[in-house]
Design a protein around this motif. Structure first.
Motif, mmCIF file in Angstrom:
data_model
loop_
_atom_site.group_PDB
_atom_site.id
_atom_site.type_symbol
_atom_site.label_atom_id
_atom_site.label_comp_id
_atom_site.label_asym_id
_atom_site.label_seq_id
_atom_site.Cartn_x
_atom_site.Cartn_y
_atom_site.Cartn_z
ATOM 1 N N HIS A 197 -46.487 7.400 -22.083
ATOM 2 C CA HIS A 197 -45.759 8.598 -22.500
ATOM 3 C C HIS A 197 -45.793 9.564 -21.326
ATOM 4 O O HIS A 197 -46.826 9.706 -20.675
ATOM 5 C CB HIS A 197 -46.459 9.209 -23.719
ATOM 6 C CG HIS A 197 -45.703 10.319 -24.363
ATOM 7 N ND1 HIS A 197 -45.790 11.620 -23.935
ATOM 8 C CD2 HIS A 197 -44.838 10.330 -25.404
ATOM 9 C CE1 HIS A 197 -45.032 12.384 -24.694
ATOM 10 N NE2 HIS A 197 -44.442 11.629 -25.596
ATOM 11 N N ALA A 216 -41.315 11.936 -23.129
ATOM 12 C CA ALA A 216 -40.603 10.660 -23.286
ATOM 13 C C ALA A 216 -41.578 9.532 -23.627
ATOM 14 O O ALA A 216 -42.578 9.335 -22.936
ATOM 15 C CB ALA A 216 -39.862 10.313 -22.000
ATOM 16 N N ASP A 217 -41.265 8.801 -24.693
ATOM 17 C CA ASP A 217 -42.021 7.605 -25.065
ATOM 18 C C ASP A 217 -41.518 6.468 -24.181
ATOM 19 O O ASP A 217 -40.346 6.106 -24.226
ATOM 20 C CB ASP A 217 -41.793 7.276 -26.539
ATOM 21 C CG ASP A 217 -42.588 6.081 -27.023
ATOM 22 O OD1 ASP A 217 -43.191 5.366 -26.191
ATOM 23 O OD2 ASP A 217 -42.602 5.849 -28.247
ATOM 24 N N LEU A 218 -42.391 5.906 -23.363
ATOM 25 C CA LEU A 218 -42.001 4.895 -22.380
ATOM 26 C C LEU A 218 -42.277 3.469 -22.833
ATOM 27 O O LEU A 218 -42.004 2.523 -22.095
ATOM 28 C CB LEU A 218 -42.736 5.161 -21.054
ATOM 29 C CG LEU A 218 -42.580 6.567 -20.489
ATOM 30 C CD1 LEU A 218 -43.434 6.732 -19.250
ATOM 31 C CD2 LEU A 218 -41.123 6.884 -20.211
ATOM 32 N N LEU A 237 -39.735 0.642 -22.328
ATOM 33 C CA LEU A 237 -39.386 0.204 -20.985
ATOM 34 C C LEU A 237 -40.180 -1.043 -20.611
ATOM 35 O O LEU A 237 -41.249 -1.303 -21.172
ATOM 36 C CB LEU A 237 -39.693 1.306 -19.962
ATOM 37 C CG LEU A 237 -38.980 2.649 -20.145
ATOM 38 C CD1 LEU A 237 -39.450 3.635 -19.078
ATOM 39 C CD2 LEU A 237 -37.477 2.477 -20.105
ATOM 40 N N GLU A 285 -40.685 -0.979 -15.042
ATOM 41 C CA GLU A 285 -40.045 0.335 -15.166
ATOM 42 C C GLU A 285 -41.099 1.412 -15.413
ATOM 43 O O GLU A 285 -41.031 2.509 -14.838
ATOM 44 C CB GLU A 285 -39.013 0.319 -16.300
ATOM 45 C CG GLU A 285 -37.780 -0.502 -15.984
ATOM 46 C CD GLU A 285 -36.880 -0.729 -17.193
ATOM 47 O OE1 GLU A 285 -35.658 -0.880 -16.994
ATOM 48 O OE2 GLU A 285 -37.386 -0.773 -18.349
ATOM 49 N N ARG A 286 -42.088 1.102 -16.254
ATOM 50 C CA ARG A 286 -43.168 2.070 -16.493
ATOM 51 C C ARG A 286 -43.972 2.306 -15.228
ATOM 52 O O ARG A 286 -44.390 3.427 -14.952
ATOM 53 C CB ARG A 286 -44.074 1.604 -17.641
ATOM 54 C CG ARG A 286 -43.410 1.666 -18.997
ATOM 55 C CD ARG A 286 -44.390 1.516 -20.146
ATOM 56 N NE ARG A 286 -45.341 0.447 -20.013
ATOM 57 C CZ ARG A 286 -45.161 -0.813 -20.401
ATOM 58 N NH1 ARG A 286 -44.017 -1.172 -20.966
ATOM 59 N NH2 ARG A 286 -46.110 -1.717 -20.251
ATOM 60 N N VAL A 297 -42.217 4.821 -13.157
ATOM 61 C CA VAL A 297 -42.424 6.171 -13.700
ATOM 62 C C VAL A 297 -43.833 6.649 -13.357
ATOM 63 O O VAL A 297 -44.025 7.812 -12.970
ATOM 64 C CB VAL A 297 -42.185 6.208 -15.227
ATOM 65 C CG1 VAL A 297 -42.569 7.568 -15.806
ATOM 66 C CG2 VAL A 297 -40.741 5.870 -15.551
#
Length: 136
Positions: A102, A106-108, A111, A115-116, A119
């Motif tokens: 998170h 945004a709850d990730l 993904l 992708e996480r 981020v």
């Protein structure tokens, strides 16, 4: 995800290989300025690691807490457990983050892992820059 032992090493593009840290698994959750730390069994251990309570955006991180052997600089599981079990020990710790769930509203979790991780890299870079700006 928990460790899984295999008979021999393998290579497969569908997997991400990361070093085994040999620490204590912790979820760091910061929401509305309050940081909480949880074990994988959902035990709140925030009071044990006050040095991990910092300012910053709302975030949920998955990682491992480790104590490094002062002579070798290598994570030491016995020292890590000593720090965890002691009410008075203040052995220096490191929090090795390997996932972000998170970030800033945004709850990730929907993904992909890669992708996480992108981020996570961005979040750490932004936070590091903010910290440097605060020091000057």
């Amino acid at each position: 995800m928990l460790l899984e032992q295999v008979d021999k090493p393998f290579s497969d593009g569908r997997y991400v290989f990361e070093p085994k840290i040999d620490g204590h698994r912790l979820i760091l959750s910061r929401r509305n300025g309050e940081t909480r730390l949880y074990t994988r069994h959902n035990n709140d251990v925030t009071a044990k690691y006050p040095e991990l309570i910092t300012n910053g955006p709302d975030i949920i991180l998955d990682g491992e807490l480790v104590v490094m052997d002062p002579d070798t600089g290598i994570p030491d599981f016995e020292l890590t457990m000593q720090r965890f079990q002691s009410k008075r020990s203040r052995l220096p710790i490191s929090y090795v983050v390997f996932d972000i769930l998170h970030f800033d509203g945004a709850d990730l979790r929907g993904l992909t892992l890669m992708e996480r991780k992108a981020v996570l890299d961005q979040a750490i870079s932004e936070y590091s820059n903010d910290e440097q700006n605060c020091v000057h």
